[in-house]
Design a protein around this motif. Structure first.
Motif, PDB file in Angstrom:
ATOM      1  N   GLU A 163      13.382  29.547  48.496  1.00 17.99           N
ATOM      2  CA  GLU A 163      12.977  29.806  49.891  1.00 17.99           C
ATOM      3  C   GLU A 163      13.180  31.274  50.268  1.00 17.99           C
ATOM      4  N   CYS A 164      14.252  31.885  49.783  1.00 22.37           N
ATOM      5  CA  CYS A 164      14.477  33.317  50.041  1.00 22.37           C
ATOM      6  C   CYS A 164      13.363  34.156  49.428  1.00 22.37           C
ATOM      7  N   ALA A 165      12.946  33.798  48.220  1.00 14.63           N
ATOM      8  CA  ALA A 165      11.844  34.507  47.557  1.00 14.63           C
ATOM      9  C   ALA A 165      10.557  34.359  48.358  1.00 14.63           C
ATOM     10  N   VAL A 166      10.283  33.150  48.841  1.00 13.36           N
ATOM     11  CA  VAL A 166       9.094  32.898  49.653  1.00 13.36           C
ATOM     12  C   VAL A 166       9.118  33.754  50.916  1.00 13.36           C
ATOM     13  N   ALA A 167      10.270  33.838  51.568  1.00 11.55           N
ATOM     14  CA  ALA A 167      10.390  34.645  52.784  1.00 11.55           C
ATOM     15  C   ALA A 167      10.093  36.116  52.492  1.00 11.55           C
ATOM     16  N   LEU A 168      10.588  36.612  51.374  1.00 10.07           N
ATOM     17  CA  LEU A 168      10.306  38.000  51.001  1.00 10.07           C
ATOM     18  C   LEU A 168       8.819  38.211  50.753  1.00 10.07           C
ATOM     19  N   ILE A 169       8.184  37.257  50.096  1.00  5.68           N
ATOM     20  CA  ILE A 169       6.748  37.358  49.834  1.00  5.68           C
ATOM     21  C   ILE A 169       5.971  37.322  51.141  1.00  5.68           C
ATOM     22  N   GLU A 170       6.347  36.427  52.030  1.00  2.00           N
ATOM     23  CA  GLU A 170       5.640  36.314  53.313  1.00  2.00           C
ATOM     24  C   GLU A 170       5.765  37.589  54.140  1.00  2.00           C
ATOM     25  N   ASP A 171       6.887  38.292  54.007  1.00  2.00           N
ATOM     26  CA  ASP A 171       7.064  39.549  54.726  1.00  2.00           C
ATOM     27  C   ASP A 171       6.147  40.645  54.200  1.00  2.00           C
ATOM     28  N   ARG A 172       5.709  40.503  52.966  1.00  2.00           N
ATOM     29  CA  ARG A 172       4.849  41.523  52.340  1.00  2.00           C
ATOM     30  C   ARG A 172       3.677  40.843  51.625  1.00  2.00           C
ATOM     31  N   ASP A 173       2.998  39.973  52.337  1.00  2.00           N
ATOM     32  CA  ASP A 173       1.935  39.207  51.695  1.00  2.00           C
ATOM     33  C   ASP A 173       0.771  40.071  51.218  1.00  2.00           C
ATOM     34  N   ASP A 174       0.680  41.319  51.700  1.00  2.00           N
ATOM     35  CA  ASP A 174      -0.361  42.223  51.215  1.00  2.00           C
ATOM     36  C   ASP A 174      -0.142  42.597  49.748  1.00  2.00           C
ATOM     37  N   GLU A 175       1.068  42.386  49.225  1.00  2.00           N
ATOM     38  CA  GLU A 175       1.368  42.683  47.824  1.00  2.00           C
ATOM     39  C   GLU A 175       1.220  41.447  46.936  1.00  2.00           C
ATOM     40  N   ALA A 176       0.850  40.323  47.547  1.00  2.00           N
ATOM     41  CA  ALA A 176       0.752  39.064  46.817  1.00  2.00           C
ATOM     42  C   ALA A 176      -0.695  38.764  46.434  1.00  2.00           C
ATOM     43  N   ASP A 177      -0.885  38.277  45.224  1.00  2.00           N
ATOM     44  CA  ASP A 177      -2.201  37.861  44.746  1.00  2.00           C
ATOM     45  C   ASP A 177      -2.013  36.598  43.910  1.00  2.00           C
ATOM     46  N   PHE A 178      -1.962  35.460  44.588  1.00  2.00           N
ATOM     47  CA  PHE A 178      -1.743  34.185  43.920  1.00  2.00           C
ATOM     48  C   PHE A 178      -3.023  33.370  43.901  1.00  2.00           C
ATOM     49  N   ASP A 179      -3.113  32.475  42.925  1.00  2.00           N
ATOM     50  CA  ASP A 179      -4.297  31.637  42.750  1.00  2.00           C
ATOM     51  C   ASP A 179      -4.448  30.625  43.879  1.00  2.00           C
ATOM     52  N   GLY A 180      -3.357  30.193  44.450  1.00  2.00           N
ATOM     53  CA  GLY A 180      -3.400  29.269  45.567  1.00  2.00           C
ATOM     54  C   GLY A 180      -2.725  27.945  45.264  1.00  2.00           C
ATOM     55  N   PRO A 181      -2.382  27.204  46.298  1.00  2.00           N
ATOM     56  CA  PRO A 181      -1.668  25.945  46.139  1.00  2.00           C
ATOM     57  C   PRO A 181      -2.405  24.957  45.243  1.00  2.00           C
ATOM     58  N   LYS A 182      -1.631  24.182  44.499  1.00  2.00           N
ATOM     59  CA  LYS A 182      -2.184  23.159  43.611  1.00  2.00           C
ATOM     60  C   LYS A 182      -1.755  21.781  44.086  1.00  2.00           C
ATOM     61  N   PRO A 183      -2.662  20.803  43.995  1.00  2.00           N
ATOM     62  CA  PRO A 183      -2.338  19.449  44.444  1.00  2.00           C
ATOM     63  C   PRO A 183      -1.410  18.735  43.456  1.00  2.00           C
ATOM     64  N   PRO A 184      -0.678  17.745  43.938  1.00  2.00           N
ATOM     65  CA  PRO A 184       0.243  16.998  43.072  1.00  2.00           C
ATOM     66  C   PRO A 184      -0.438  16.405  41.827  1.00  2.00           C
ATOM     67  N   GLU A 185      -1.685  15.983  41.974  1.00  2.00           N
ATOM     68  CA  GLU A 185      -2.398  15.386  40.841  1.00  2.00           C
ATOM     69  C   GLU A 185      -2.580  16.394  39.704  1.00  2.00           C
ATOM     70  N   LEU A 186      -2.879  17.632  40.031  1.00  2.00           N
ATOM     71  CA  LEU A 186      -3.042  18.663  39.009  1.00  2.00           C
ATOM     72  C   LEU A 186      -1.697  18.999  38.364  1.00  2.00           C
ATOM     73  N   ILE A 187      -0.648  19.051  39.157  1.00  3.01           N
ATOM     74  CA  ILE A 187       0.690  19.325  38.626  1.00  3.01           C
ATOM     75  C   ILE A 187       1.102  18.218  37.660  1.00  3.01           C
ATOM     76  N   GLU A 188       0.841  16.980  38.027  1.00  6.14           N
ATOM     77  CA  GLU A 188       1.159  15.851  37.140  1.00  6.14           C
ATOM     78  C   GLU A 188       0.321  15.887  35.869  1.00  6.14           C
ATOM     79  N   LEU A 189      -0.946  16.277  35.966  1.00  2.00           N
ATOM     80  CA  LEU A 189      -1.805  16.421  34.791  1.00  2.00           C
ATOM     81  C   LEU A 189      -1.239  17.502  33.862  1.00  2.00           C
ATOM     82  N   ALA A 190      -0.774  18.602  34.439  1.00  2.00           N
ATOM     83  CA  ALA A 190      -0.162  19.675  33.648  1.00  2.00           C
ATOM     84  C   ALA A 190       1.090  19.175  32.939  1.00  2.00           C
TER      85      ALA A 190
END
Length: 153
Positions: free
Chosen positions: A7-34
């Motif tokens: 959660e601390c890491a997430v807060a730091l990222i949210e404070d500087r989201d202009d430096e973030a380039d993530f693929d985006g949230p994944k659904p539980p079904e995809l995580i389970e498939l992985a």
């Protein structure tokens, strides 16, 4: 605790989201498939990373994760593809430090809460040293290093 560090890491990222380039949230079904594809139940903090970010980078720090269900025809930062094409028994890589060193979950040492220690594996795989007690702590450490901030979260 692992999730607190996450959660601390997430807060730091949210404070500087202009430096973030993530693929985006994944659904539980995809995580389970992985998980089925690699035969591993991911630790809670790493599963949360997939749910929040999928995979991607913060600054120049690229953290491997889940991209989509095509695990065979992918590339980094798809951690599942990496695990399937470059298997490391007992280890699951999620970050390349450089010069061949990788941060990996030590899948042989899962704690009762499902978290796994993070080890640095050097080229050739001979040397392993624990760098964090879990993914949440490693994630926070990597984000702090990318921002060049102290551990006073």
């Amino acid at each position: 605790m692992a999730m607190d560090d996450y959660e601390c890491a997430v807060a730091l990222i949210e404070d500087r989201d202009d430096e973030a380039d993530f693929d985006g949230p994944k659904p539980p079904e995809l995580i389970e498939l992985a998980e089925r594809a690699v035969g591993l139940r991911f630790p809670p903090t790493y599963r949360r990373f997939f749910s929040d970010y999928g995979a991607g980078n913060f600054g120049s720090t690229e953290i491997y994760g889940v991209i989509d269900e095509d695990f065979e025809h992918s590339s980094v930062p798809d951690a599942v593809w990496l695990a399937l094409t470059h298997p490391r028994p007992g280890l699951f890589a999620f970050y390349s430090v450089g010069e061949g060193t990788e941060f990996c979950l030590d899948t042989t040492r899962a704690a009762s809460d499902g978290e796994m220690p993070v080890v640095a594996v050097h080229p050739g795989g001979e040397t392993q040293e624990e760098v964090a007690s879990d993914f949440g702590k490693a994630f926070l450490m990597l984000v702090q290093e990318a921002l060049d901030v102290d551990d006073g979260h």
